[in-house]
Design a protein around this motif. Structure first.
Motif, PDB file in Angstrom:
ATOM      1  N   GLU A   1       0.835  -1.201   0.000  1.00 54.14           N
ATOM      2  CA  GLU A   1       0.000   0.000   0.000  1.00 54.14           C
ATOM      3  C   GLU A   1       0.868   1.248   0.000  1.00 54.14           C
ATOM      4  O   GLU A   1       1.908   1.275   0.644  1.00 54.14           O
ATOM      5  CB  GLU A   1      -0.837   0.004   1.276  1.00 54.14           C
TER       6      GLU A   1
ATOM      7  N   ASN B   1       1.858   4.398   1.454  1.00 55.31           N
ATOM      8  CA  ASN B   1       1.687   4.955   2.785  1.00 55.31           C
ATOM      9  C   ASN B   1       1.981   6.450   2.742  1.00 55.31           C
ATOM     10  O   ASN B   1       3.049   6.851   2.276  1.00 55.31           O
ATOM     11  CB  ASN B   1       2.672   4.238   3.704  1.00 55.31           C
ATOM     12  N   PRO B   2       1.042   7.281   3.195  1.00 58.20           N
ATOM     13  CA  PRO B   2       1.288   8.735   3.097  1.00 58.20           C
ATOM     14  C   PRO B   2       2.522   9.175   3.875  1.00 58.20           C
ATOM     15  O   PRO B   2       3.211  10.113   3.490  1.00 58.20           O
ATOM     16  CB  PRO B   2       0.022   9.365   3.668  1.00 58.20           C
ATOM     17  N   ALA B   3       2.831   8.455   4.960  1.00 58.48           N
ATOM     18  CA  ALA B   3       3.995   8.839   5.765  1.00 58.48           C
ATOM     19  C   ALA B   3       5.275   8.663   4.969  1.00 58.48           C
ATOM     20  O   ALA B   3       6.210   9.457   5.080  1.00 58.48           O
ATOM     21  CB  ALA B   3       4.037   8.006   7.034  1.00 58.48           C
TER      22      ALA B   3
ATOM     23  N   LEU C   1       5.818  11.532   2.391  1.00 60.55           N
ATOM     24  CA  LEU C   1       6.218  12.777   3.042  1.00 60.55           C
ATOM     25  C   LEU C   1       7.651  12.676   3.559  1.00 60.55           C
ATOM     26  O   LEU C   1       8.436  13.615   3.455  1.00 60.55           O
ATOM     27  CB  LEU C   1       5.264  13.107   4.192  1.00 60.55           C
TER      28      LEU C   1
ATOM     29  N   GLN D   1      10.616  15.254   2.920  1.00 55.37           N
ATOM     30  CA  GLN D   1      11.237  16.022   3.996  1.00 55.37           C
ATOM     31  C   GLN D   1      12.687  15.664   4.208  1.00 55.37           C
ATOM     32  O   GLN D   1      13.381  16.329   4.963  1.00 55.37           O
ATOM     33  CB  GLN D   1      10.438  15.810   5.295  1.00 55.37           C
TER      34      GLN D   1
ATOM     35  N   GLU E   1       7.268  19.116  15.223  1.00 52.07           N
ATOM     36  CA  GLU E   1       6.736  19.855  14.085  1.00 52.07           C
ATOM     37  C   GLU E   1       7.426  21.217  13.987  1.00 52.07           C
ATOM     38  O   GLU E   1       7.772  21.671  12.902  1.00 52.07           O
ATOM     39  CB  GLU E   1       5.225  20.034  14.269  1.00 52.07           C
TER      40      GLU E   1
ATOM     41  N   ARG F   1      10.726  20.919  12.430  1.00 47.59           N
ATOM     42  CA  ARG F   1      10.627  20.800  10.972  1.00 47.59           C
ATOM     43  C   ARG F   1      10.377  22.154  10.338  1.00 47.59           C
ATOM     44  O   ARG F   1      10.943  22.477   9.292  1.00 47.59           O
ATOM     45  CB  ARG F   1       9.501  19.837  10.607  1.00 47.59           C
TER      46      ARG F   1
ATOM     47  N   ASN G   1      -5.745  21.689   3.661  1.00 46.88           N
ATOM     48  CA  ASN G   1      -4.342  21.778   4.046  1.00 46.88           C
ATOM     49  C   ASN G   1      -4.187  22.951   4.990  1.00 46.88           C
ATOM     50  O   ASN G   1      -5.056  23.802   5.080  1.00 46.88           O
ATOM     51  CB  ASN G   1      -3.461  22.008   2.822  1.00 46.88           C
ATOM     52  N   ASN G   2      -3.040  22.992   5.640  1.00 44.74           N
ATOM     53  CA  ASN G   2      -2.749  24.136   6.500  1.00 44.74           C
ATOM     54  C   ASN G   2      -1.739  25.028   5.791  1.00 44.74           C
ATOM     55  O   ASN G   2      -1.074  24.603   4.851  1.00 44.74           O
ATOM     56  CB  ASN G   2      -2.155  23.669   7.819  1.00 44.74           C
TER      57      ASN G   2
END
Lengths: 277, 445
Positions: free
Chosen positions: B15, B17-19, B22, B26, B66, B69, B97-98
């Motif tokens: 699958e 994985n969104p992590a 990212l 990053q 966070e 980052r 989104n932020n």
């Protein structure tokens, strides 16, 4: 969120802007243990914080045998001395809704007043009667906390089960949602009794399990944009925020049983939501 | 855990994985730079770890990891865009989104460049319009004259004092926001919308917002900065210009007071008069400095059309509170005190941090400790609107023509009426003929 997970879980919901200070966290760790012992709770949850002008209310929730029914709320200003909130009744919620407006003052004995003019009789004989509704802030706090829990408390599907004796209990074999499941709002439920009596088609009912699906889905909420779901903290934590009660944040780490929600906000419902989407 | 069939011969499809995606993105943030032989210049990068430490004491923040980052992303911004000095402004939450927002100063010389570019752009627009008019000047011209447009503030002044960069997540590219126009600020005051998190998203609202979400975001940033950027009293002082012979100290510019001693937290938490605004108040016009629009309109009139019906009324200049006004003079809205003063710790107040929380802009905080202070905004980017927002009503419908005989429709005459008229006319004719005959007879006599 559970008082045991308070130490690390605050970091996960910090994306909304509010955290607890180190001092508050340490005090809570001490006082909630004492609270659990004194009130004979099965579990104590740190529920959140309501911001007031003079003081902020810290709210804790104690749960008994039935996770959904046996709930008691307590509030505190310094995180150490806890006071029991009166249970919210329908008439109290009605009164609070009429009288209490604006922000919280931070003083439980503050009285909100609302003067309602009722007309009795007809024509020229009408007598204007003034009906004064008085609500203390303590009652308002009780009603607000109860309403927030009724409207926007969130749990992942499968985290709680209903036993044959109609008791709602923590599902000890809950292993967490997978990443793909956690990305969808229909795997999250309101942690209250079912209110939405919408009839589901047989096709939709096929996957439901009466042991787990005894609550309403978040995805059925009206209006459609009442929630947003997102992965945060390096995309590892599933975070859901309510648009109706700004300040409510839910977290769940996929593939683990860890989940919880916290409310840190001014304790007012976002009535402007339909305009804002 | 779910039951997994180990005997299946099908290969597992991993699958996405969104992590993981990212993390790949990053990764670039954590690349170590080779040693650069830099002279000791003033660092452009703020010490965000220190800011984070103080924010945590007052119960605000993004979480330690966070923030780290964001710190690295800020470093990336400084390196790639060569920003002279910047500050972590805050975060605005959106539905999809932020936004992570950084406030930066203009590079030297950049201000003029931009201004001239804008002017050129404006001229080009005019020419195009003229050409179009040549092509088709058949349509009747509208007599409606739009109200004069409030001119945009020059880069480096007023609402456009700083330039803002946003990104949706640390590691993603930074985007520079366009300058804000007064019209956008005025409209942003009337609407109440969530941010979506996409800069190019249209803003569906009434009254219509001039621009897309990037402009809306920039307008809200300007409003939040104008309302909530505060500092302890005495940190800044007005600049005393040497050439200025009058005693008047210029009211628009300030500098860091080198003799600032720092106020104790207990004192800062006592009264609001120890805190002052250091960003200019935005006027009703949507600018920080007032411009006389009637003068401008007159000039236009003299150039183009000679006709002027009425003497335009002398406009009253709008004045906001001067810079460095104490917070205690802020106006109350909706029976809500605009600020709440707090101290971070009641148990050890001698080492605590004093902070103020804005009640009008939920999410705006400012703290001060010793000689340091910082402003931050983390929230939804919306102002407190009292009990409920009601959108402005649409303008009243246009008036109809004044009723008069030339535009009212008359009833058609019925046959009887026509007959009666005909008879009357015939009688008249007959009477006249008789008269004429009589006259003739008289003449004959």
């Amino acid at each position: 969120m559970d008082s045991n997970s308070l130490l690390y879980a605050m970091e996960l919901v910090a994306g909304s802007g509010h955290t607890l200070t180190v001092e508050e966290k340490t005090v809570l760790c001490t006082s909630l243990v004492i609270l659990k012992k004194n009130f004979k709770f099965n579990r104590v949850l740190f529920w959140g914080k309501i911001l007031g002008f003079k003081n902020d209310y810290f709210i804790a929730q104690g749960r008994g045998e039935d996770e959904m029914q046996d709930q008691k709320y307590l509030y505190s200003f310094n995180c150490m001395d806890w006071y029991l909130l009166p249970p919210a009744t329908d008439s109290m919620i009605q009164e609070v809704f009429k009288a209490a407006k604006g922000r919280f003052m931070g003083d439980p004995s503050y009285v909100y007043e609302d003067v309602e003019i009722q007309r009795k009789g007809e024509g020229e004989e009408a007598i204007a009667e003034e009906l004064v509704i008085k609500v203390t802030e303590e009652n308002r706090l009780a009603a607000t906390v109860y309403q927030i829990d009724q409207e926007v408390s969130v749990v992942p599907r499968g985290a709680f089960i209903k036993s044959p004796h109609e008791l709602v209990q923590v599902n000890l074999s809950f292993g967490g949602l997978t990443y793909s499941e956690a990305g969808k709002l229909d795997n999250f439920l309101h942690f209250t009794k079912k209110k939405n009596m919408k009839k589901k088609s047989i096709l939709e009912m096929a996957d439901l399990n009466p042991v787990m699906d005894f609550m309403d889905l978040l995805s059925d909420d009206i209006p459609k944009g009442s929630w947003h779901l997102r992965f945060e903290c390096a995309n590892r934590v599933c975070v859901i925020r309510s648009h109706l009660w700004l300040g409510l944040t839910f977290y769940h780490i996929p593939m683990t049983p860890q989940h919880g929600y916290i409310y840190i906000g001014d304790g007012t419902r976002n009535l402007d939501l339909p305009f804002m989407l | 855990m779910q039951y997994v069939d180990k005997q299946s011969t099908l290969r597992d499809l991993r699958e996405e994985n969104p992590a993981e995606t990212l993390a790949q993105l990053q990764r670039a943030l954590f690349n170590r730079q080779e040693e650069q032989e830099d002279e000791l210049v003033e660092p452009a990068l703020p010490n965000l770890s220190e800011v984070g430490f103080h924010l945590e004491q007052i119960g605000v923040g993004l979480g330690r990891e966070e923030l780290q980052r964001v710190f690295l992303a800020l470093k990336q911004l400084v390196e790639t865009h060569s920003v002279p000095r910047c500050r972590f402004w805050g975060k605005i939450l959106g539905t999809e989104n932020n936004y992570i927002i950084v406030e930066a100063e203009y590079r030297e010389g950049e201000e003029e460049e931009e201004q001239s570019a804008e002017e050129r752009f404006g001229e080009g627009d005019h020419e195009e319009k003229e050409e179009r008019e040549d092509l088709q000047d058949l349509l009747p011209e509208s007599t409606y004259k739009p109200p004069p447009v409030v001119p945009i503030e020059a880069p480096g002044t007023g609402t456009n004092k700083y330039v803002y960069y946003v990104c949706k997540e640390p590691g993603f590219p930074w985007t520079r926001l366009p300058a804000v126009t007064p019209a956008q600020i005025c409209t942003a005051r009337l609407i109440r919308k969530f941010f979506t998190g996409r800069l190019d998203a249209p803003v569906m609202s009434y009254p219509p917002f001039p621009g897309n979400e990037a402009n809306y975001l920039r307008a809200q940033i300007a409003r939040i900065s104008g309302g909530t950027q505060v500092s302890p009293q005495g940190f800044y002082q007005f600049k005393e210009e040497e050439g200025n012979e009058e005693d008047e100290v210029s009211q628009d510019s300030f500098e860091v007071n080198p003799d600032f001693e720092g106020l104790s937290a207990v004192k800062l938490a006592e009264s609001l008069s120890t805190w002052v605004h250091h960003t200019q108040h935005i006027l009703q016009q949507g600018r920080c400095t007032w411009v006389n629009l009637t003068l401008k309109a007159e000039e236009l009139n003299e150039e183009g059309e000679e006709e002027r019906e009425e003497e335009p009324e002398e406009a009253e200049p709008e004045m906001g509170p001067p810079l460095l006004t104490p917070l205690s003079q802020d106006a109350e809205l909706f029976n809500t005190a605009p600020w709440t003063l707090r101290i971070s710790s009641s148990l050890t107040p001698e080492h605590a941090v004093a902070f103020v929380r804005s009640n009008l802009w939920p999410g705006a905080y400012a703290y001060a400790t010793g000689k340091k202070f910082e402003n931050i905004y983390i929230g939804w980017g919306l102002k407190y609107a009292g009990e409920g927002y009601s959108p402005p009503v649409p303008p009243p419908p246009q008036r109809e023509y004044a009723s008069g005989p030339e535009i009212t429709e008359a009833l058609d005459p019925v046959v009887e009426e026509e007959q009666a008229l005909k008879d009357a006319l015939e009688e008249q004719e007959a009477a006249r003929e008789e008269m004429e005959e009589e006259e003739e007879e008289d003449e004959d006599d």
